[in-house]
Write a protein that holds these residues in place. Structure first.
Motif, mmCIF file in Angstrom:
data_model
loop_
_atom_site.group_PDB
_atom_site.id
_atom_site.type_symbol
_atom_site.label_atom_id
_atom_site.label_comp_id
_atom_site.label_asym_id
_atom_site.label_seq_id
_atom_site.Cartn_x
_atom_site.Cartn_y
_atom_site.Cartn_z
ATOM 1 N N GLU A 204 0.829 -1.211 0.000
ATOM 2 C CA GLU A 204 0.000 0.000 0.000
ATOM 3 C C GLU A 204 0.862 1.260 0.000
ATOM 4 O O GLU A 204 0.428 2.314 -0.455
ATOM 5 N N LYS A 205 2.077 1.141 0.537
ATOM 6 C CA LYS A 205 3.025 2.256 0.511
ATOM 7 C C LYS A 205 3.824 2.273 -0.799
ATOM 8 O O LYS A 205 4.758 3.047 -0.943
ATOM 9 N N GLU A 206 3.450 1.385 -1.714
ATOM 10 C CA GLU A 206 4.111 1.259 -3.020
ATOM 11 C C GLU A 206 5.584 0.890 -2.888
ATOM 12 O O GLU A 206 6.433 1.332 -3.658
ATOM 13 N N ILE A 207 5.886 0.099 -1.867
ATOM 14 C CA ILE A 207 7.232 -0.444 -1.693
ATOM 15 C C ILE A 207 7.237 -1.847 -2.276
ATOM 16 O O ILE A 207 6.528 -2.732 -1.807
ATOM 17 N N SER B 36 13.066 5.778 -7.313
ATOM 18 C CA SER B 36 12.974 4.314 -7.267
ATOM 19 C C SER B 36 12.169 3.854 -6.063
ATOM 20 O O SER B 36 11.760 2.681 -6.003
ATOM 21 N N ASN B 37 11.959 4.765 -5.115
ATOM 22 C CA ASN B 37 11.228 4.421 -3.882
ATOM 23 C C ASN B 37 10.213 5.500 -3.550
ATOM 24 O O ASN B 37 10.253 6.100 -2.467
ATOM 25 N N VAL C 15 11.060 11.878 2.150
ATOM 26 C CA VAL C 15 10.181 11.082 1.313
ATOM 27 C C VAL C 15 9.794 11.881 0.079
ATOM 28 O O VAL C 15 9.537 13.084 0.160
ATOM 29 N N LEU C 16 9.775 11.222 -1.067
ATOM 30 C CA LEU C 16 9.268 11.805 -2.307
ATOM 31 C C LEU C 16 7.805 11.420 -2.425
ATOM 32 O O LEU C 16 7.465 10.241 -2.479
#
Length: 224
Positions: free
Chosen positions: A68-71, A164-165, A220-221
């Motif tokens: 859900e955090k797109e990790i 990338s993150n 954080v981006l």
């Protein structure tokens, strides 16, 4: 390879750490699900080996919350739960592979290698995109809203790390390792200075912010 093993059985954790250590990587162990989740949010890992029955946060919730955090760190579930419903649930909630206990170390090593290869292949993209920001790894161009930005080498590497993150908090220690290849804190504000420079180039003259400070943790981006 940097691996996080999330396992609350000390004996199994020790065996897994030793076995994966043979793959010439850095293997960390965390026994608490909640603490492991926080570590996965703030550190870069190439792969996570995850038990399901954990204190404070179970493995299903761990995997689902990371996605859900797109990790997208590859997750290999290593569990004593053997039923089909357990395996389907684990894979549907974010696991990339599922191995049941007891297991053969040789099989675990091969599965980890395969996941790393797949992740490496997926990362071999030439262009990263986040909202109106584009980064091209081949020609090292960075463009925002159609305007080309002039970044220095370390600024480019840092932006690549952020893009990338996306939406993942990146700690200063991770930035030191990825940008300077430092495994230690040199007790300077080099990270803050570099982030400030990058932020200025990315956000000056543009209406929306992209890089946010998470006080005491990192950066954080993310979208506004």
């Amino acid at each position: 390879m940097r691996c996080l093993v999330v396992e609350d059985d000390n004996e199994i954790a020790t065996i897994v750490k030793q076995g994966l250590g043979e793959l010439e990587g850095e293997v960390e162990v965390e026994s608490n699900g909640r603490r492991a989740y926080e570590r996965a949010l703030t550190n870069h890992y190439d792969i996570i080996v995850l038990d399901l029955m954990l204190p404070e946060m179970d493995g299903y919730t761990f995997a689902k919350s990371l996605r859900e955090k797109e990790i997208n760190t590859p997750i290999l579930i290593l569990s004593a739960l053997r039923e089909l419903d357990d395996r389907l649930k684990g894979l549907s909630m974010g696991g990339d592979d599922y191995l049941t206990k007891p297991f053969a170390m040789a099989e675990l090593q091969i599965r980890v290698k395969n996941l790393l290869k797949r992740a490496q292949k997926a990362s071999e993209v030439t262009q990263l995109v986040f909202q109106d920001l584009k980064l091209n790894r081949l020609n090292r161009d960075v463009v925002r809203a159609g305007r080309k930005l002039d970044l220095q080498e370390r600024e480019f590497v840092l932006l690549d790390l952020f893009m990338s993150n996306p939406n993942k908090i990146i700690g200063k220690q991770t930035i030191l390792k990825e940008v300077w290849n430092y495994d230690f804190d040199p007790q300077t504000n080099v990270v803050d200075v570099l982030v400030c420079r990058l932020r200025n180039k990315l956000e000056k003259d543009f209406p929306t912010r992209l890089i946010y400070t998470v006080r005491g943790v990192g950066y954080v981006l993310k979208g506004s």
